[in-house]
Motif scaffolding. Sequence first.
Motif, PDB file in Angstrom:
ATOM      1  N   ARG A  67       0.828  -1.216   0.000  1.00  0.00           N
ATOM      2  CA  ARG A  67       0.000   0.000   0.000  1.00  0.00           C
ATOM      3  C   ARG A  67       0.861   1.265   0.000  1.00  0.00           C
ATOM      4  N   ILE A  68       0.193   2.367  -0.262  1.00  0.00           N
ATOM      5  CA  ILE A  68       0.857   3.664  -0.149  1.00  0.00           C
ATOM      6  C   ILE A  68       1.060   3.950   1.333  1.00  0.00           C
ATOM      7  N   MET A  69       2.235   4.443   1.689  1.00  0.00           N
ATOM      8  CA  MET A  69       2.496   4.719   3.101  1.00  0.00           C
ATOM      9  C   MET A  69       2.754   6.195   3.320  1.00  0.00           C
ATOM     10  N   LYS A  70       2.695   6.544   4.568  1.00  0.00           N
ATOM     11  CA  LYS A  70       2.801   7.950   4.939  1.00  0.00           C
ATOM     12  C   LYS A  70       4.142   8.162   5.609  1.00  0.00           C
ATOM     13  N   TRP A  71       4.781   9.214   5.222  1.00  0.00           N
ATOM     14  CA  TRP A  71       6.011   9.594   5.921  1.00  0.00           C
ATOM     15  C   TRP A  71       5.727  10.905   6.631  1.00  0.00           C
ATOM     16  N   ARG A  93       3.920  10.979   0.929  1.00  0.00           N
ATOM     17  CA  ARG A  93       3.392   9.644   0.667  1.00  0.00           C
ATOM     18  C   ARG A  93       4.341   8.905  -0.275  1.00  0.00           C
TER      19      ARG A  93
END
Lengths: 327, 361
Positions: A67-71, A93
């Motif tokens: 999945r797309i992840m958040k930084w 992201r």
Amino acid sequence: MVPRKAKIAAAVLVVLVVMAASSFFVVSETQQVVITQLGRPVGQPITEAGLHCKVPFIQTANFFEKRIMKWDGRPDQFPTRDKKYIWVDTTARWRIKDSLLFLTRVGTLPKANSLLDGIIDSVVRDHVSDNDLVELVRSEGWEEAKQKLSEAGIPESQMLTSGFETPEQSDHLVKGREKITREMVADASRLIPEFGMELLDIRIKRINYIESVQQSVFNRMISERKRIAAQYRSEGEGERAAILGQMDRELAKLTSEAYKKSQEIRGKADAEATRIYAEAFGKDPEFFSLYKTLELYRNFSNNSSFVLSTDADVFKYLKGSGTVPRK
Amino acid sequence: MAWERPPVRRAPEKGGPPQDLEEVLRWISERFRSSPSSSFRLIIIIAVLVLVIVVGFSSYYTVEPEETAVLQRFGKYIGTAGAGPHLKIPFGVDSVTKVITGRVLQREYGYHTVEPGVRSQFVEKGYEAESIMLSGDLNVVNVQWTVQYMIKDPVAYLFKLSGVELTLDDISESVMRRIVGNRYSDEVITVGRASIADQCRAEIQQIMDLYETGLQVVAVKLQNANVPNPVIPAFNEVNEAGQEKERMINDAQQAYNDKIPKAVGQARQTVSQAEGYGLERVNKSEGEAKRFLDILAEYQKAPDVTRRRMYLDSFEAMMGRIDHLYVVDEAQKNILPLLDLNKFKGQSEKAQSSQAQPKGQ
């Protein structure tokens, strides 16, 4: 007791179960897998969810997030190009695009995050210190802001003065926030693909003045409001004075005009009376003098004493009645 | 009412039914020891029973009305299920994730609801970092807002992006700051609310769609858009000053209205009085003139005798009014010094004369 055959069957079963557990694995929709054989990657990464198999024991399935992840960046204090100290909190992201590359060059998510920290923080710092504060705050469409403000119909005196140091800053927009963040992404993206990652965006989540600057902005706003309040009070006093002045003027006008008119009327009446008297008395001034004088005598007040000579006309008979008057 | 004593618990009799846990365990172990073959059978029975129960429970699930269940077989998405009871393959083959799709959910920024209710309680303290932002004219404004959203697509919600709510928070804050940063602070704190909320909703939705989060942003509501709290008293002062200004003007107008109509009346009074005086004066003079002329007409008929008569008449009238009359002959030169003038003077003049006395005596 348990028969020998059953024991052997049980042992075979256990071995089979262990083999199965080691050769089948489940890949969820949120995962992707790289198979490694004794540490070396084998074949293409598995991105399709479902049940998959591998050679037991010697191959290992390495799971990665699909999945797309958040930084989330650490809020930090930077100076902008126009030397304004601000707090900037950025967020980004990303996703693992090439899990094979990711496995060999990064390995784990914590490592990926610290890698991103290094890359994005420096890119953000570069771009913040390379732009004026207004460029970071505003974005495309700023040109309409003035129009919107004028539609709001706020009286000029009520408006907040802007924090600009120079007037030309007010309409000036070279890049705007979106363009700057796109440049940030472009700069960061030059390094990131090497690690099998893809950076989707960088966003400025928060941008605020540092505490001391913020306080001075507040103070400016407060003093400005106080100025407007003082202006209102002064306007009120001025209006009051104007109305009271107008009142005094009108009062003076009313009384003086009335006085003037009354004097005119009185004068006219006096003149009329004078004319009437003159007309009447002028017919025989000698008689008028007698008439008026005698009237005067009549009106002598009480409690007075008189010393008169016997020469007075009225007493001429005191000395004798028969004498011929001397006159 | 008589108290009945609770029955005293007697110690359990040997061989009877077990009464506490310790005894149950002892009883079971005794039975096992007694016959190994029967104990083995018991284990089988219990194992099968447990298995049946586990299989039964793990192949059955219910979905609440507000939920949607997302089914995965060996991790692969195979479909969704709506409200009600459903069957699935147990032993981790099928896994079910329930997502609340039927409710409008809410995220708050810049404040936090402590106690929802008719009069909800809010805290703002500690959330300033979320609510304080820069406007396009580089002023600082305080904006508090909520984002209401629904999970429209539970499949995308679960599989496309990790931490959807946290991402929504990031995007919401970022978008709000972008929009406020693109407007003048004056507009933000006055008429801008509605258009900011609309624009914000549209932009958040656009970004959420871009990342396929499966969220539908129902509404963005601006709870508060104001200047920062430390500046609010100064803003209120402006309002008060405005009121004060109005009050001052009203006061002055009141004084004006109080005095001017009265003065108008007084002016008319003055004029009327003058007119009265004039009328009186003219009438009087006309009357006196008429009287004089009438007398004159009669006088002219017999001037000499009338003259004398008038003289004596008035003298007579005068005599009747005065206290003392001294008639002095011309020959008597020294009469005046003999007169005690003080005698005639009024009592009021006594003080004055006594003051003058020391000199005279």
